[in-house]
Write an enzyme that holds these catalytic residues in place. Structure first.
Site, short mmCIF file in Angstrom:
data_model
loop_
_atom_site.label_atom_id
_atom_site.label_comp_id
_atom_site.label_asym_id
_atom_site.label_seq_id
_atom_site.Cartn_x
_atom_site.Cartn_y
_atom_site.Cartn_z
CG HIS A 14 34.79 36.73 36.81
ND1 HIS A 14 34.68 37.93 36.18
CD2 HIS A 14 35.06 37.00 38.10
CE1 HIS A 14 34.87 38.90 37.06
NE2 HIS A 14 35.09 38.35 38.24
CG ASP A 46 38.11 38.54 40.48
OD1 ASP A 46 37.33 39.26 39.85
OD2 ASP A 46 37.76 37.74 41.34
CG ASP A 69 32.48 39.23 40.89
OD1 ASP A 69 31.55 39.04 41.68
OD2 ASP A 69 33.67 39.03 41.19
CG HIS A 88 35.31 43.75 40.07
ND1 HIS A 88 35.35 43.28 38.78
CD2 HIS A 88 35.39 42.66 40.86
CE1 HIS A 88 35.44 41.96 38.81
NE2 HIS A 88 35.47 41.56 40.05
#
Length: 838
Positions: free
Chosen positions: A203, A205, A324, A529
């Site tokens: 993951h 970001d 997430d 997000h």
């Protein structure tokens, strides 16, 4: 660019910086001839993120926090291999999680420096490494399976025998010790054992504690490491998603960055996609916030993402991968199905602060009845390390035991990138089918969901939103980002409406498809997000606001071009014998409103106009309302306004003390209550400062009562009446509000400007209403949702702060009051009080 620079000697122990700087190192290696037949690694340790380059291509990411500190030069040095070579190391002067000063989520330290703590050429003892992994698994089983399980004792005695057999000074004893471990691991499970589907994952970001620009390098560092692992481990699968650089690809934007900046790496990724190892998942442009983007924005996330995956990899995603994000709108199942996706994976609801979500595998039903098969990995993480403890937790924690016997296990360092490691894979190889542990297989999202679909007859169904009981401050944090998102969504809607009408009418007009795609992709990127929710560092906020400015500028230009084409004849001076104004309506219903237009002398004048749905009107003679707005000041300083539809009364503080619907004569504001009441709350969450507002903030409510300028009339009536006042908020902030009532208008408008200088405070505005209902209604994407106004259960009071789009409404049979906004998302309705978080 880097290799032609001048290099100076560097030493281990030296520091480099400041934060966000990049340093390049030229590393000249000479491997001793005596090391032939040995496995040779280049070891590099620093507290910055690094990338090894060889022959002008990235070959290995280096991150101490992600347990990646070496690059394998050769697994068995041959005489024919080069013994002298030059590598380049690109060092980013920031860590895996940015550069927070004092804590991970603190603002970055601009002067932080990273230290080079190790740079070595080493021989790697593969036999000793394998022996250590064997012992780690055995000792974990001995400790974690429990005394009631005979297998734990078998693991303990096997490890004990290995220690007895093995002489660490004599490598010739290692095979016998490893043989004991192999015999233990080869004892198989029964057929009923739970099966874990392990998938590499990373993951990343797109922006969070680092800017967008740094994410491009994080993707490259993570993905090049994954590709290298795949070359050594053909069984490895990697699900690549949004911000992550790991086995599950879920964000098209990150692929696009790598395609543009690292074409060689991208070509290798495409090869592994074709082999079915590097698996694009997610189907959206970025891993967007699951609550705040509009319905149209969510459709565009899927449209842009699925189109990119189809063009680049010859397939669309069948799984929506959003692990997430801070909650999931009840409209998502319908949007997923409409975009070719029937499966959904997340784990974020395991973060709930109050209630434990009751399922890990279930059908999720949206507001129209659409259903998608949903899976939460029972280990409650997307960053597993392949340890025995995590496998046991995955089985024990599974809330749907008996209904399904398969679950996902996502392994690899995440959030800041990193991805899987060789040690994670080596641990799981030993657990593939070992008695006492769940069966572990390297799998793919499709294999997992296919077997879940076959076993889905007994699954439960969850109806409505997946509300995260945490991070509800993200509906309000960074007001300028929220405002920019809503305004830009509206601008792009209007440009598309007007451009479509222009194409239909004028064959010469060119629809601005490429320009609109560029602007949409900027807006979609900002809906990531940690950007739209405001949970990012200042550098990211600055980038986001620049993108909104660009969308506004370019959008205004495209809108003007469409209008010029659509209404060319109407805009010719000779076509208008008298002074007139062209008014366009881009909404799908007829509207009658008061507008402001420039008069002949340059001053603004008001006009009441009616414009048809998706159409235009030429305003020449002003339309006279059946009843003009009347504004009157009372002896006590209060002011009343009335337009034949509604009548309002405001006191000197700007409180709304009366709101009547004249047809029914019904009063909306309860006796003795003030609507338009500003209130200040303390905002000191437990940890996640930008993310959270805790339930206990409600106990600190203080009404705003310091008047700076009392209520005064600014427009005395006719087509429009308006009043204005100013308040002091907290210690040093000010609030100025203009309240407007237009002719024929069934609502009151509040134009509010706040000069905000408070820290750890939360400003809201409250509207108590004379209505009784157990549910309030909130606008969501392409629909609405009802939530309780009471706190009967823990599920109810955990929603003390919720999100809505343009309106929330409290109604009973035949009568209701709605609170609308143009740039806010945080809201609540408790008992009879509607509250908007500012």
């Amino acid at each position: 660019e880097a290799v032609v620079q001048e290099f100076r000697p560097a030493q281990v122990g030296e520091s480099f910086g400041p934060t966000w700087e990049t340093c390049w190192f030229k590393v000249e290696l000479g491997i001793p001839l005596a090391w032939e037949g040995r496995e040779v690694h280049f070891v590099w340790e620093s507290d910055g993120e690094g990338m090894v380059w060889r022959d002008a291509q990235p070959v290995q990411g280096l991150t101490k926090e992600g347990e990646k500190t070496s690059y394998i030069l050769t697994r068995s040095l041959k005489e024919s291999e080069p013994h002298s070579l030059t590598l380049y190391v690109e060092l980013a002067c920031n860590g895996l999680f940015g550069a927070g000063k004092g804590s991970m989520i603190a603002p970055p330290d601009p002067d932080r420096r990273v230290t080079l703590s190790k740079a070595e050429l080493v021989v790697f003892n593969r036999d000793a490494y394998e022996l250590l992994v064997d012992l780690e698994i055995l000792l974990d089983m001995a400790q974690l399976l429990g005394e009631e399980n005979q297998r734990s004792f078998q693991a303990l005695y096997t490890a004990n025998q290995m220690v007895n057999v093995c002489d660490v000074t004599d490598p010739s004893t290692f095979p016998a010790a490893r043989g004991l471990a192999a015999a233990f691991f080869s004892q198989r499970n029964g057929e009923s054992q739970h099966t874990i589907h392990a998938m590499g994952h990373c993951h990343i970001d797109s922006a969070w504690l680092w800017p967008y620009e740094e994410t491009i390098r994080k993707c490259a560092r993570s993905w090049v490491t994954v590709v290298h692992l795949m070359e050594q481990n053909p069984e490895l699968t990697f699900a690549c998603s949004q911000l992550g650089l790991i086995p599950v690809l879920w964000q098209a934007q990150q692929f696009e960055w790598v395609r543009s900046w690292y074409p060689g790496l991208y070509a290798r990724i495409q090869d592994f996609v074709a082999k079915g190892q590097f698996i694009p998942v997610g189907g959206t442009w970025v891993e967007m916030d699951g609550n705040l983007p509009s319905g149209e924005s969510m459709v565009r996330q899927f449209l842009q993402g699925q189109r990119f995956f189809q063009e680049q990899f010859g397939r669309i995603c069948s799984e929506f991968w959003l692990p997430d994000t801070f909650g999931y709108s009840a409209q998502l199942p319908q949007l997923m199905l409409g975009c070719g996706i029937q499966r959904f994976l997340t784990q974020k609801l395991s973060w709930n602060l109050v209630n434990s979500f009751p399922h890990h595998t279930f059908f999720w039903e949206g507001i129209d009845g659409s259903q998608v098969l949903t899976h939460f990995p029972p280990g409650d993480s997307y960053g597993m390390h392949g340890r025995v403890e995590e496998m046991l937790k995955t089985v024990k924690n599974n809330k749907d035991k008996g209904r399904v016997n398969h679950s996902a296990f996502l392994f690899g360092f995440g959030d800041g990138g990193g991805g899987p490691t060789q040690k994670m894979l080596d641990r799981m190889k030993r657990m593939s089918d070992t008695d006492g542990l769940p069966r572990v297989q390297i799998s793919t999202p499709d294999q997992l969901f296919s077997v879940l679909e076959k076993d889905s007859s007994q699954l439960c169904t969850w109806v409505g939103e997946l509300f995260l009981e945490l991070h509800n401050g993200t509906y309000t944090t960074q007001a300028q980002i929220k405002k920019g998102n809503r305004e830009c969504e509206r601008i792009l809607h209007d440009v598309e409406v007007l451009s479509t009408l222009a194409v239909a009418q004028d064959s010469v007009f060119q629809y601005p498809a490429s320009q609109l795609q560029r602007l949409w992709r900027l807006l979609l990127l900002n809906q990531f997000h940690d950007v739209l929710p405001g949970s990012c560092i200042q550098l990211v906020v600055e980038d986001a606001l620049q993108y909104y400015t660009e969308i506004r500028r370019a959008g205004a230009q495209l809108q003007e071009e469409a209008v010029q084409s659509l209404c060319r004849d109407l805009l010719q001076p000779e076509a208008r014998s008298t002074q007139s104004t062209l008014v366009l309506n881009t909404l799908p219903w007829e509207r009658t409103e008061v507008i402001s237009r420039p008069g002949p002398d340059g001053t603004e004048t008001l006009a009441l106009v009616t414009v048809p749905s998706m159409g235009y009107a030429l305003v020449q003679e002003p339309f006279v309302p059946p009843q003009p707005v009347a504004v009157r000041k009372q002896e006590d300083g209060s002011i009343t306004m009335e337009n034949g539809v509604i009548a309002v009364c405001l006191d000197t503080m700007g409180h709304l003390t009366s709101l009547q619907l004249l047809d029914s004569g019904r009063e909306s504001v309860p006796d003795g209550c003030y609507a338009n009441q500003f209130a200040l709350f303390d905002d000191v969450p437990l940890y996640w400062d930008a993310w959270d507002v805790m339930d206990y903030h409600l106990e600190t409510r203080k009404p705003v009562t310091t008047l700076l300028k009392p209520l005064e009339i600014t427009l005395a009536g006719g087509l429009r009446g308006s009043v204005r006042f100013s308040l002091q908020v907290g210690k040093s902030s000010t609030l100025t509000q203009e309240i407007i009532l237009d002719a024929m208008c069934p609502y009151l408008r509040f134009l509010t400007q706040v000069e905000w200088k408070e820290a750890h405070k939360f400003l809201k505005v409250e509207f108590p209403v004379q209505i009784r209902s157990t549910n309030a209604t909130y606008e969501i994407q392409f629909g609405h949702l009802q939530r309780p106004t009471h706190w009967n259960t823990s599920w109810d009071w955990a929603r003390f702060e919720v999100w809505a789009h343009k309106w929330l409404d409290l109604s009973e049979h035949g009568f209701g009051v709605s609170l609308l906004n143009d740039c806010k998302y945080g809201a609540s309705a408790h008992r009879n009080i509607l509250s908007l978080s500012l």
